[in-house]
Design an enzyme around this catalytic site. Structure first.
Site, PDB file in Angstrom:
ATOM      1  N   CYS B  31       0.840  -1.211   0.000  1.00 17.85           N
ATOM      2  CA  CYS B  31       0.000   0.000   0.000  1.00 17.85           C
ATOM      3  C   CYS B  31       0.869   1.254   0.000  1.00 17.85           C
ATOM      4  O   CYS B  31       1.633   1.490   0.929  1.00 17.85           O
ATOM      5  CB  CYS B  31      -0.917  -0.013   1.221  1.00 17.85           C
ATOM      6  SG  CYS B  31      -1.744   1.562   1.490  1.00 17.85           S
ATOM      7  N   LYS B  58     -10.081  -8.865   5.606  1.00 18.50           N
ATOM      8  CA  LYS B  58      -9.543  -8.227   6.811  1.00 18.50           C
ATOM      9  C   LYS B  58      -9.852  -9.023   8.069  1.00 18.50           C
ATOM     10  O   LYS B  58     -10.963  -9.555   8.217  1.00 18.50           O
ATOM     11  CB  LYS B  58     -10.158  -6.834   6.955  1.00 18.50           C
ATOM     12  CG  LYS B  58      -9.671  -5.872   5.899  1.00 18.50           C
ATOM     13  CD  LYS B  58     -10.458  -4.584   5.920  1.00 18.50           C
ATOM     14  CE  LYS B  58     -10.210  -3.805   4.639  1.00 18.50           C
ATOM     15  NZ  LYS B  58     -11.250  -2.829   4.356  1.00 18.50           N
ATOM     16  N   VAL B  71      -5.938   0.900   5.922  1.00 19.22           N
ATOM     17  CA  VAL B  71      -4.550   1.116   6.287  1.00 19.22           C
ATOM     18  C   VAL B  71      -4.091   2.360   5.536  1.00 19.22           C
ATOM     19  O   VAL B  71      -4.672   2.671   4.503  1.00 19.22           O
ATOM     20  CB  VAL B  71      -3.636  -0.078   5.905  1.00 19.22           C
ATOM     21  CG1 VAL B  71      -4.002  -1.305   6.692  1.00 19.22           C
ATOM     22  CG2 VAL B  71      -3.622  -0.345   4.421  1.00 19.22           C
ATOM     23  N   GLU B  87      -5.401   7.848   8.157  1.00 19.15           N
ATOM     24  CA  GLU B  87      -5.135   8.859   7.123  1.00 19.15           C
ATOM     25  C   GLU B  87      -3.639   9.174   7.082  1.00 19.15           C
ATOM     26  O   GLU B  87      -3.093   9.803   7.984  1.00 19.15           O
ATOM     27  CB  GLU B  87      -5.901  10.180   7.370  1.00 19.15           C
ATOM     28  CG  GLU B  87      -7.394  10.056   7.483  1.00 19.15           C
ATOM     29  CD  GLU B  87      -8.091   9.927   6.130  1.00 19.15           C
ATOM     30  OE1 GLU B  87      -7.421  10.190   5.125  1.00 19.15           O
ATOM     31  OE2 GLU B  87      -9.253   9.551   6.106  1.00 19.15           O
ATOM     32  N   SER B  88      -2.985   8.790   5.980  1.00 11.18           N
ATOM     33  CA  SER B  88      -1.524   8.895   5.906  1.00 11.18           C
ATOM     34  C   SER B  88      -0.995  10.303   6.173  1.00 11.18           C
ATOM     35  O   SER B  88       0.001  10.456   6.885  1.00 11.18           O
ATOM     36  CB  SER B  88      -1.036   8.401   4.541  1.00 11.18           C
ATOM     37  OG  SER B  88      -1.553   9.180   3.479  1.00 11.18           O
TER      38      SER B  88
END
Lengths: 250, 250
Positions: B31, B58, B71, B87-88
């Site tokens: 990801c 999942k 993720v 939230e990256s």
């Protein structure tokens, strides 16, 4: 405010904005993301010129301010190169940091700030679910159930926080960033045969919050009557969005 | 790192993560958004336990850490209530503020910070365009032209900034937040009959930037060979994503 109350469109000459160093705010009057910025401008009493953009037929010169033609955008003519900013949350945070106003809207604590930013993003599934109900004639049958399920998060969260606002005892960034959609939900009582309204039991605390936020001065300065939102939605149903309807009497 | 190098899936028992107060990082190895967080963890030398999540199936317990099952997520077991963040970009900013490391990655100046956040978002159109090329057998004919057009923005911007990194003379937040996709583009030379690569003239400065960033220690610590990305893409083409392929030899 000498600028005209109308949405500039393809072919419209570039407006003559006074060269007075005042911040320029580019918006579409019914755009909820733009309203987020308008709320911060009002809450912080930041002087600004407002330029309305027709999103169906954008004026050719608009790309100079917003590279993807999106609203909201702000332009900072007092800074070298007159930079323009886009993305409602980026603009909101920039304005919050640069203009102290009556105090910061974002939490100072990095963890709480992160949690609030995540909570704001959690409105997205509710927004996605309700959009076809707002703007199309035949929304999917599961749209409202999906919307309500997504909205449960906010009823749970305001209940858990146990404060009048998401921001605590004072209105804060979450309150302002999610407000525009809560202003629009009541329009459905005018557009749907079911006269849909949020359930008073299921969303008890959230509706109490909504009534409280509706009294905020910055909110009152930017708000449109749900019947005007309903009129605009109907023009979208016909695929003929009429942005200037915002400036007509009810 | 006692935790297993495998993606936990439906039915997998909850991993026994040591109760040592160390940050927990939830990811899927391929990801790109998760890799953003991994880059910050490495750049700032933040100790962490890594838990891999199978995104197709999942594990039931994952919802406790990431409310929408997404993720990346991080969990902060040293804090009251062991909060989890998602939230990256939110996680990246939180980590940058909380862990000084070798210095901040986000610009201190609010305007430059806003401009960098906007630039990061401008990768989205390139990502949207290239995704069907990555992950489907028959991408639309205009996918690559649209991708290249969207990528021009970054060639122009690195040229305009005139510095080796988007962050200036040192690697910064833009470099790390966009890197994961630049790691993946070279996989297309293995998956496409055309052996597609970015044009060396059109993206001259951007490719120079890419070669430089590839040497960064945090990047090297998180990177996968483009041939492994290509293998994973092929499993997606067959609608049978094999996440654990990341841990197999080439």
């Amino acid at each position: 405010m000498a600028l005209p109350q109308m949405h500039f469109k393809r072919g419209s000459p570039k407006p003559e904005i006074p060269e007075d160093g005042v911040l320029r705010y580019y918006t579409m009057r019914f755009c909820p993301y733009s309203q987020r910025v308008n709320l911060i401008l009002n809450a912080k009493k930041i002087p600004h010129h407002t330029v309305y953009i027709d999103l169906s037929e954008k004026p050719e010169w608009y790309i100079d301010y917003s590279p993807l033609g999106k609203v909201p955008a702000i332009q900072l003519p007092q800074l070298p190169g007159q930079p323009a900013l886009v993305e409602s949350l980026v603009i909101a945070e920039y304005l919050d940091e640069q203009y102290p106003g009556a105090g910061p809207l974002f939490p100072k604590d990095p963890l709480q700030k992160a949690l609030d930013r995540i909570l704001i993003e959690r409105l997205a599934p509710a927004v996605s679910a309700i959009y076809p109900v707002f703007f199309t004639k035949d929304p999917p049958a599961d749209a409202i159930p999906n919307f309500e399920k997504a909205l449960d998060v906010f009823e749970q969260e305001i209940t858990k926080r146990g404060t009048p606002y998401f921001g605590g005892d004072k209105i804060g960034i979450v309150d302002y960033m999610i407000w525009p959609w809560f202003e629009r939900f009541p329009a459905l009582q005018y557009t749907l045969d079911s006269k849909y309204q949020l359930d008073k039991t299921r969303y008890k605390n959230l509706l109490q919050w909504r009534d409280l936020v509706a009294q905020d001065e910055a909110v009152k300065a930017t708000t449109l009557d749900p019947r005007i939102h309903a009129k605009f939605m109907r023009t979208r149903h016909e695929a003929k969005p009429d942005y200037d309807i915002a400036f007509e009497p009810l």
